[in-house]
Motif scaffolding. Structure first.
Motif, short mmCIF file in Angstrom:
data_model
loop_
_atom_site.label_atom_id
_atom_site.label_comp_id
_atom_site.label_asym_id
_atom_site.label_seq_id
_atom_site.Cartn_x
_atom_site.Cartn_y
_atom_site.Cartn_z
N ASP A 110 1.18 -1.30 0.51
CA ASP A 110 0.34 0.37 -0.28
C ASP A 110 1.52 1.27 0.31
O ASP A 110 1.42 1.09 0.67
CB ASP A 110 -0.86 -0.14 1.43
CG ASP A 110 -1.91 0.94 0.76
OD1 ASP A 110 -1.48 2.13 0.58
OD2 ASP A 110 -3.44 0.53 1.04
N ASP A 111 0.47 2.64 -1.18
CA ASP A 111 1.36 3.35 -0.98
C ASP A 111 1.20 4.09 0.60
O ASP A 111 1.65 5.58 0.35
CB ASP A 111 1.49 4.12 -2.15
CG ASP A 111 -0.26 5.07 -2.32
OD1 ASP A 111 -1.54 4.17 -1.95
OD2 ASP A 111 0.06 5.63 -2.84
N GLU A 112 -0.43 4.07 0.74
CA GLU A 112 -0.09 5.35 2.24
C GLU A 112 0.77 4.41 3.45
O GLU A 112 -0.41 3.76 4.27
CB GLU A 112 -1.69 4.91 2.88
CG GLU A 112 -2.66 5.78 0.99
CD GLU A 112 -3.82 6.13 1.50
OE1 GLU A 112 -4.59 6.02 2.19
OE2 GLU A 112 -4.67 6.29 0.57
N TYR A 165 0.11 4.97 6.75
CA TYR A 165 -0.62 4.93 7.77
C TYR A 165 -1.89 3.19 7.40
O TYR A 165 -2.11 2.95 8.60
CB TYR A 165 -1.50 6.15 8.03
CG TYR A 165 -2.92 5.75 8.48
CD1 TYR A 165 -2.61 5.46 9.74
CD2 TYR A 165 -4.09 5.49 8.59
CE1 TYR A 165 -3.49 6.25 10.87
CE2 TYR A 165 -5.25 5.41 9.70
CZ TYR A 165 -4.88 5.34 10.32
OH TYR A 165 -6.16 5.57 11.40
#
Length: 234
Positions: A8-10, A12
């Motif tokens: 996932d590029d996020e 959080y």
């Protein structure tokens, strides 16, 4: 233990999912990646049982990454957008979770994973695919397996060569290999035994197959001996 990779590029989103997964003692998080390009070598090296994969990422999407994977681990798409659901399951997704991930919904996914990964009696099934749905521009054609020369995967998905035309299909190379008579000759290529007009041996233990239509299909060192054995060649 279920070996798990998170993509996932996020940051959080990765941390939140790791927190949820850490509460299950059957889950082992073997790695994480911030994008699909970073994830590809990790998946090939770590060989996780399941990949929790975001869809919308820069440069290379989760869907494009899946098209490049062979063999394909179990893919659980995790995304904020529900419009990708149909395409995800066409890409053989194991499950599809919406962000923010609800613990109760994730628990159902993990329960299915545990059941799916638990050892089962291995039984080789006979080939079951007689036709491949092939897409070309605005046409859909059922391609008879007997007329298919070869199939391959690239960034654009899986493609099938049949009677001089190249079709896109939503089937994976793995499913074509398991359910048809196509033979593996390369990580990204399958070939029909009937379409092997000639095998040309090249340098460095590589080879290529010449088909009746004049196509050249690569044969990697990894699969050359196995292919020759399947064809009864010395």
């Amino acid at each position: 233990m279920i070996r798990t990779l998170i993509v996932d590029d996020e940051h959080y989103a990765r941390e939140e999912l790791k927190l949820h997964l850490a509460s299950d003692p059957a889950i082992e998080i073997v790695g994480e990646a911030a994008n699909a390009i970073e994830a590809l070598p990790l998946i090939q090296r770590l060989k996780p049982d399941v990949v929790f994969l975001d869809i919308q990422m820069p440069k290379l999407s989760g869907m494009e990454l899946v098209a490049m994977l062979d063999p394909l681990p179990r893919i659980v798409f995790v995304t904020a957008f529900d419009e990708y659901a149909i395409q995800a399951f066409e890409e053989n997704a194991f499950d599809y979770l919406l962000k923010p991930v609800e613990p109760a919904r994730l628990a159902k996914t993990l329960a299915r994973l545990k059941q799916d990964i638990s050892p089962q009696p291995v039984e080789r099934l006979a080939p079951t695919i007689e036709h491949i749905p092939g897409y070309l521009h605005n046409r859909v054609r059922l391609l008879p397996i007997a007329q298919v020369e070869y199939a391959f995967s690239d960034l654009g998905g899986v493609h099938v060569a049949c009677q001089g035309e190249l079709f896109h299909t939503q089937l994976t190379l793995k499913s074509l290999e398991e359910k048809s008579l196509l033979l593996r000759c390369h990580r990204q290529y399958l070939v029909s035994p009937k379409a092997i007009f000639e095998i040309r041996l090249l340098d460095n233990q590589l080879a290529e197959i010449l088909t009746p239509s004049g196509a050249r299909v690569p044969v990697s060192r990894r699969y050359l001996k196995e292919l020759k054995d399947q064809l009864g060649l010395d």
